[in-house]
Design an enzyme around this catalytic site. Sequence first.
Site, PDB file in Angstrom:
ATOM      1  N   HIS A  93      -1.536   1.312  -4.283  1.00  0.00           N
ATOM      2  CA  HIS A  93      -1.974   2.695  -4.061  1.00  0.00           C
ATOM      3  C   HIS A  93      -1.144   3.705  -4.858  1.00  0.00           C
ATOM      4  O   HIS A  93      -1.165   4.891  -4.545  1.00  0.00           O
ATOM      5  CB  HIS A  93      -1.927   3.040  -2.568  1.00  0.00           C
ATOM      6  CG  HIS A  93      -3.016   2.384  -1.765  1.00  0.00           C
ATOM      7  ND1 HIS A  93      -3.009   2.299  -0.383  1.00  0.00           N
ATOM      8  CD2 HIS A  93      -4.165   1.765  -2.152  1.00  0.00           C
ATOM      9  CE1 HIS A  93      -4.094   1.665   0.033  1.00  0.00           C
ATOM     10  NE2 HIS A  93      -4.814   1.331  -1.021  1.00  0.00           N
ATOM     11  N   GLN A 124       0.847  -1.202   0.000  1.00  0.00           N
ATOM     12  CA  GLN A 124       0.000   0.000   0.000  1.00  0.00           C
ATOM     13  C   GLN A 124       0.880   1.249   0.000  1.00  0.00           C
ATOM     14  O   GLN A 124       0.377   2.358  -0.121  1.00  0.00           O
ATOM     15  CB  GLN A 124      -0.882   0.028   1.249  1.00  0.00           C
ATOM     16  CG  GLN A 124      -1.818  -1.147   1.381  1.00  0.00           C
ATOM     17  CD  GLN A 124      -2.459  -1.177   2.759  1.00  0.00           C
ATOM     18  OE1 GLN A 124      -3.469  -0.537   3.002  1.00  0.00           O
ATOM     19  NE2 GLN A 124      -1.860  -1.913   3.676  1.00  0.00           N
ATOM     20  N   ASN A 125       2.190   1.039   0.161  1.00  0.00           N
ATOM     21  CA  ASN A 125       3.087   2.193   0.317  1.00  0.00           C
ATOM     22  C   ASN A 125       3.413   2.826  -1.028  1.00  0.00           C
ATOM     23  O   ASN A 125       3.615   2.134  -2.025  1.00  0.00           O
ATOM     24  CB  ASN A 125       4.374   1.765   1.015  1.00  0.00           C
ATOM     25  CG  ASN A 125       4.107   1.236   2.408  1.00  0.00           C
ATOM     26  OD1 ASN A 125       3.036   1.492   2.961  1.00  0.00           O
ATOM     27  ND2 ASN A 125       5.043   0.499   2.968  1.00  0.00           N
ATOM     28  N   CYS A 183       3.721  16.648 -20.233  1.00  0.00           N
ATOM     29  CA  CYS A 183       3.524  15.199 -20.140  1.00  0.00           C
ATOM     30  C   CYS A 183       4.499  14.503 -21.086  1.00  0.00           C
ATOM     31  O   CYS A 183       4.540  14.835 -22.272  1.00  0.00           O
ATOM     32  CB  CYS A 183       2.078  14.860 -20.504  1.00  0.00           C
ATOM     33  SG  CYS A 183       1.817  13.089 -20.710  1.00  0.00           S
TER      34      CYS A 183
HETATM   35  P1  OAD Z   1      -1.320   3.196   9.018  1.00  0.00           P
HETATM   36  O1  OAD Z   1      -0.566   4.414   9.435  1.00  0.00           O
HETATM   37  O2  OAD Z   1      -2.805   3.234   9.091  1.00  0.00           O
HETATM   38  O3  OAD Z   1      -0.873   1.950   9.904  1.00  0.00           O
HETATM   39  C1  OAD Z   1       0.483   1.637  10.129  1.00  0.00           C
HETATM   40  C2  OAD Z   1       0.563   0.405  11.009  1.00  0.00           C
HETATM   41  O4  OAD Z   1       1.921   0.076  11.161  1.00  0.00           O
HETATM   42  C3  OAD Z   1      -0.034   0.568  12.413  1.00  0.00           C
HETATM   43  O5  OAD Z   1      -0.863  -0.545  12.723  1.00  0.00           O
HETATM   44  C4  OAD Z   1       1.203   0.607  13.316  1.00  0.00           C
HETATM   45  O6  OAD Z   1       0.971  -0.006  14.572  1.00  0.00           O
HETATM   46  C5  OAD Z   1       2.174  -0.230  12.521  1.00  0.00           C
HETATM   47  N1  OAD Z   1       3.592   0.104  12.780  1.00  0.00           N
HETATM   48  C6  OAD Z   1       4.157   1.281  13.110  1.00  0.00           C
HETATM   49  N2  OAD Z   1       5.481   1.171  13.239  1.00  0.00           N
HETATM   50  C7  OAD Z   1       5.784  -0.136  12.969  1.00  0.00           C
HETATM   51  C8  OAD Z   1       6.985  -0.911  12.949  1.00  0.00           C
HETATM   52  N3  OAD Z   1       8.174  -0.368  13.217  1.00  0.00           N
HETATM   53  N4  OAD Z   1       6.887  -2.223  12.637  1.00  0.00           N
HETATM   54  C9  OAD Z   1       5.697  -2.798  12.366  1.00  0.00           C
HETATM   55  N5  OAD Z   1       4.529  -2.132  12.374  1.00  0.00           N
HETATM   56  C10 OAD Z   1       4.568  -0.823  12.670  1.00  0.00           C
HETATM   57  O7  OAD Z   1      -0.803   2.825   7.554  1.00  0.00           O
HETATM   58  P2  OAD Z   1      -1.447   1.849   6.467  1.00  0.00           P
HETATM   59  O8  OAD Z   1      -2.151   0.724   7.110  1.00  0.00           O
HETATM   60  O9  OAD Z   1      -0.369   1.552   5.489  1.00  0.00           O
HETATM   61  O10 OAD Z   1      -3.489   5.190   1.407  1.00  0.00           O
HETATM   62  O11 OAD Z   1      -2.488   2.808   5.762  1.00  0.00           O
HETATM   63  C11 OAD Z   1      -3.227   2.332   4.679  1.00  0.00           C
HETATM   64  C12 OAD Z   1      -3.478   3.429   3.677  1.00  0.00           C
HETATM   65  O12 OAD Z   1      -4.064   4.557   4.312  1.00  0.00           O
HETATM   66  C13 OAD Z   1      -2.231   4.018   3.048  1.00  0.00           C
HETATM   67  O13 OAD Z   1      -1.764   3.245   1.962  1.00  0.00           O
HETATM   68  C14 OAD Z   1      -2.682   5.346   2.573  1.00  0.00           C
HETATM   69  C15 OAD Z   1      -3.509   5.771   3.759  1.00  0.00           C
HETATM   70  O14 OAD Z   1      -4.520   6.609   3.513  1.00  0.00           O
HETATM   71  C16 OAD Z   1      -3.296   6.027   0.368  1.00  0.00           C
HETATM   72  O15 OAD Z   1      -2.448   6.912   0.344  1.00  0.00           O
HETATM   73  C17 OAD Z   1      -4.200   5.790  -0.789  1.00  0.00           C
END
Ligand code: OAD
Length: 237
Positions: A111, A93-94, A138
């Site tokens: 994403h 998702q990154n 572009c």
């Molecule tokens: P979040 O910021 O929602 O969640 C990050 C997760 O990583 C949390 O559950 C933290 O506990 C965990 N975390 C933090 N540090 C960590 C570490 N060192 N090791 C392991 N886990 C750790 O991010 P995403 O779930 O990626 O979408 O968010 C999903 C989507 O929401 C993103 O792709 C983005 C955002 O809106 C778009 O940009 C389209």
Amino acid sequence: MARRIVILTGAGISAESGVPTFRAADGLWEGHRVEDVATPQAFRRNPALVQRFYDDRRAFLGQVQPNAAHHALARLDAAWPTGDRGELLLVTQNVDDLHDRAGSRRLLHMHGELLSALCTACGAARRWERPLLQPHSCPACARPDTLRPDIVWFGEMPYQMERITSAIAACDLFVSIGTSGAVYPAAGFVQWAREAGAETLELNLEPSAGTPMFSEARHGPAGTLVPQWVEAMLAEL
Ligand code: OAD
């Protein structure tokens, strides 16, 4: 032993590289409400704000490096079989390029990517490293100033969903790393994997919204948990 693996990663895998996660305690993303920078409406309302926001994120990539978790997944990708003997797909998702730089090849950015720009006139997506707020044209259609970040914003369809859906339907192990399980459809992948009869493993700093859905969950930093898991998988090969 699991042979067909789908791995989903989220912001948590890049946290130890210094990339901020999305859902910090203040509910803001780098000082902005998500709906002010990550929706098509926000881009129509204030394109300069949105371009500057992603220009800053893109420039920041030059200051960060892949960490032990990205490198471990790249080692697994390089060693894991393909075809009849196994399969592997890494779905991230990154929008950073840390999996790419670590060397993962069987990789999808569902994403979008900071290092790609999308033409709002001709629809072409091309690698892009410079600020989009500067005058540009572009690379595909040559129209001026038509490019936007190639990021899937809220309300838009994630990329490569057909490929992801069929990989999950065929997998026997689904692993979710560093994601809060707050954003669909990615948050629903564990359910699809269960329906396919796969084992499901969560590796996350702390329990997430999705933890009860997984057959196993391990909690701790990705930089420690992911290399441990990868070494165990490679030892079984
Ligand atoms: P979040 O910021 O929602 O969640 C990050 C997760 O990583 C949390 O559950 C933290 O506990 C965990 N975390 C933090 N540090 C960590 C570490 N060192 N090791 C392991 N886990 C750790 O991010 P995403 O779930 O990626 O979408 O968010 C999903 C989507 O929401 C993103 O792709 C983005 C955002 O809106 C778009 O940009 C389209």
